[in-house]
Structures are given as structure tokens and as C-alpha cells.
Design a protein around this motif. Structure first.
Motif, short mmCIF file in Angstrom:
data_model
loop_
_atom_site.label_atom_id
_atom_site.label_comp_id
_atom_site.label_asym_id
_atom_site.label_seq_id
_atom_site.Cartn_x
_atom_site.Cartn_y
_atom_site.Cartn_z
N LYS A 5 8.86 19.45 -11.56
CA LYS A 5 10.54 19.41 -11.75
C LYS A 5 11.24 20.69 -12.12
CE LYS A 5 10.39 14.21 -12.61
NZ LYS A 5 10.82 13.46 -13.38
N LEU A 6 12.35 20.77 -11.67
CA LEU A 6 13.17 21.83 -11.98
C LEU A 6 13.52 22.10 -13.43
CD1 LEU A 6 15.63 21.44 -9.12
CD2 LEU A 6 13.65 23.08 -9.20
N PHE A 7 13.70 23.17 -14.02
CA PHE A 7 13.98 23.51 -15.57
C PHE A 7 15.34 23.67 -15.43
CE2 PHE A 7 14.37 26.55 -19.03
CZ PHE A 7 14.41 25.49 -20.01
N ARG A 8 16.09 22.84 -16.53
CA ARG A 8 17.46 22.62 -16.60
C ARG A 8 18.32 24.05 -16.55
NH1 ARG A 8 18.45 17.96 -19.99
NH2 ARG A 8 20.56 18.60 -19.75
N ASP A 140 14.13 19.72 -5.53
CA ASP A 140 13.46 21.26 -5.39
C ASP A 140 14.43 22.18 -5.25
OD1 ASP A 140 14.10 21.01 -2.70
OD2 ASP A 140 12.30 20.17 -2.03
N GLU A 141 13.95 23.55 -5.15
CA GLU A 141 14.70 24.91 -5.06
C GLU A 141 15.62 24.74 -3.74
OE1 GLU A 141 15.62 27.13 -6.98
OE2 GLU A 141 14.23 26.58 -8.61
N ALA A 142 14.99 24.25 -2.79
CA ALA A 142 15.63 24.29 -1.24
C ALA A 142 16.87 23.28 -1.33
CB ALA A 142 14.79 23.78 -0.19
N GLY A 143 16.76 21.97 -2.10
CA GLY A 143 17.83 21.39 -2.22
C GLY A 143 18.87 21.87 -3.26
N LEU A 144 18.44 22.53 -4.19
CA LEU A 144 19.47 23.26 -4.92
C LEU A 144 20.20 24.46 -4.34
CD1 LEU A 144 20.20 23.36 -8.04
CD2 LEU A 144 18.52 24.87 -8.31
N ILE A 162 20.49 15.96 -9.91
CA ILE A 162 19.55 16.86 -9.83
C ILE A 162 18.29 16.52 -10.57
CG2 ILE A 162 18.81 19.11 -10.17
CD1 ILE A 162 21.85 19.82 -9.93
N LYS A 163 17.05 16.19 -10.19
CA LYS A 163 16.05 15.76 -10.95
C LYS A 163 15.49 17.08 -11.64
CE LYS A 163 15.83 11.49 -9.81
NZ LYS A 163 15.81 10.15 -10.96
N ILE A 164 15.35 16.97 -13.07
CA ILE A 164 15.01 17.81 -13.90
C ILE A 164 13.71 17.60 -14.65
CG2 ILE A 164 17.15 19.25 -13.74
CD1 ILE A 164 17.81 17.92 -16.71
N ASP A 165 13.11 18.67 -15.26
CA ASP A 165 11.98 18.24 -16.42
C ASP A 165 12.84 17.88 -17.66
OD1 ASP A 165 10.09 19.83 -18.40
OD2 ASP A 165 8.78 18.86 -16.71
N VAL A 166 11.94 17.20 -18.51
CA VAL A 166 12.50 16.95 -19.86
C VAL A 166 12.72 18.00 -20.84
CG1 VAL A 166 11.55 14.44 -19.67
CG2 VAL A 166 10.15 16.17 -20.63
N ALA A 167 11.89 19.12 -20.41
CA ALA A 167 12.19 20.10 -21.33
C ALA A 167 13.39 20.90 -21.47
CB ALA A 167 11.08 21.41 -20.81
N THR A 168 13.79 21.34 -22.74
CA THR A 168 15.03 21.87 -22.88
C THR A 168 15.21 23.22 -23.28
OG1 THR A 168 14.99 21.06 -25.19
CG2 THR A 168 16.08 19.70 -23.38
N GLY A 169 16.05 24.14 -23.21
CA GLY A 169 16.19 25.47 -23.50
C GLY A 169 16.59 25.41 -25.06
#
Length: 199
Positions: A5-8, A140-144, A162-169
Motif C-alpha cells: 500500500k501507499l505510504f501516507r 497505486d501510483e498510477a491512480g495517485l 486513497i488506500k494507504i499503509d498503516v505506517a505513519t511518519g
């Protein structure tokens, strides 16, 4: 990242390349930290409480400032709380409003419990069912990249999930003083004279 998944933070960084002079409302929690980390400026209105209030606040601002583009950057849990706002937005059809939902499929502010968006609930479909014609889900990146183009073109009203990963910065805390945030934002939108001496 898990599940590819994408990183927020990367998502928000790319989105901000299309922002221009748009006013931005951020929902409580991680979306506020993301916005503050990537594009902190006086034209940001950070919502620290009032879960479910980001989209209605954005709608009110869009109607009050029809010549300005307004973005709402929020999370799936916050938007689920305010899902009824989709119907009001659809009735008003503001041509300057984008609702961008960072969907990690969890309630990040209350302990990372699994949220309905990871179990079949489709926020973009709910927005479309309410009558908002421009809706999309990005995975995905194409959708973004497609979303960035739509934001630049101004095809609004828009709801983008936007579906993203649970990881945060890193947690970046903008000012938490509500009066200060309000006055700073008001001055940025209306100018310092009008902000201090409203008619």
C-alpha cells in the motif's frame, strides 16, 4: 510498508504539488500531522477535535469562499463519522471542493482497531450514492497520478479515497491553540485588516 500500500507521507507530498493556493482543512490526528509535515502554512486549518467535522467545515468554507479552491484532507474513521455530509455536499455541488480521504482501514486515534473500510465499506461508493459524481478510490501510483491531474483540472466536487499503509511518519505537531489557528487562518483568507475588524 505492508501489502504494497501507499505510504501516507509520500501520498501527501505528491498531492501538495497540485495544491497551488488552495485552502486546506485537515481532519484530526494523522492527516493534520501529514499536512503540517509536508506543507505547513497559514492557509491550513487544523482540526484537533470534532470528529466528523472536517468535510462539513470544508463545505462551509467552500460556500463562503467560492473563488478559492478548498481541500479537505482527512482519514477514513473521521469521514465515516461525518458520512452524512456527502448528501449535503451533493445538494450544494460546490465547484471548488475536494474531499481527500487517507484510508488506512483503521481507527488510528483510538488504538488502531480495524475499521469498516477494510471490511467492505466503500466511502467512494457512498459519496457517489449521495449524488457526488466525481468519486474515485486510489490504490497505486498510477491512480495517485490521475488524482493529481484531476485536482489540477479542478473537477469538483470530488471525493477521492486513497488506500494507504498503516505506517505513519514522524509526528509533526502544528499549533494546538484553537484561537490561534482560527485567527491565523482567518487572516490568511480575509487579510489582516478584515480579520481584526470584521464588518
Amino acid at each position: 510498508m505492508s501489502n504494497n500500500k501507499l505510504f501516507r507521507r509520500d501520498v501527501v507530498k505528491k498531492l501538495m504539488t497540485a495544491r497551488g493556493d488552495a485552502l486546506c482543512i485537515s481532519g484530526l490526528g494523522s492527516p493534520t500531522w501529514d499536512l503540517a509535515a509536508i506543507d505547513h502554512r497559514p492557509e491550513n486549518f487544523y482540526i484537533w477535535g470534532g470528529m466528523g467535522g472536517a468535510a462539513p467545515t470544508g463545505l462551509g468554507l467552500a460556500l463562503a469562499q467560492p473563488d478559492r479552491t478548498v481541500w479537505v484532507l482527512t482519514g477514513d474513521g473521521e469521514q465515516l463519522m461525518g458520512v452524512g455530509s456527502f448528501s449535503t455536499i451533493a445538494m450544494q455541488q460546490p465547484k471548488n471542493l475536494a474531499i481527500i480521504v487517507l484510508d488506512n482501514e483503521h481507527y488510528g486515534e483510538t488504538g488502531m482497531q480495524a475499521a469498516p473500510t477494510g471490511r467492505g465499506t466503500d466511502l467512494a461508493a457512498m459519496a457517489a450514492g449521495a449524488g457526488i459524481s466525481n468519486t474515485m478510490t486510489i490504490r497505486d501510483e498510477a491512480g495517485l497520478d490521475e488524482l493529481v491531474s484531476i485536482l489540477k483540472e479542478g473537477r469538483f466536487p470530488l471525493v477521492a479515497v486513497i488506500k494507504i499503509d498503516v505506517a505513519t511518519g514522524e509526528t509533526i505537531m502544528p499549533p494546538r491553540d484553537g484561537k490561534f489557528v482560527k485567527n491565523t487562518f482567518r487572516s490568511a483568507v480575509l487579510g489582516p485588516d478584515e480579520a481584526l475588524h470584521p464588518s
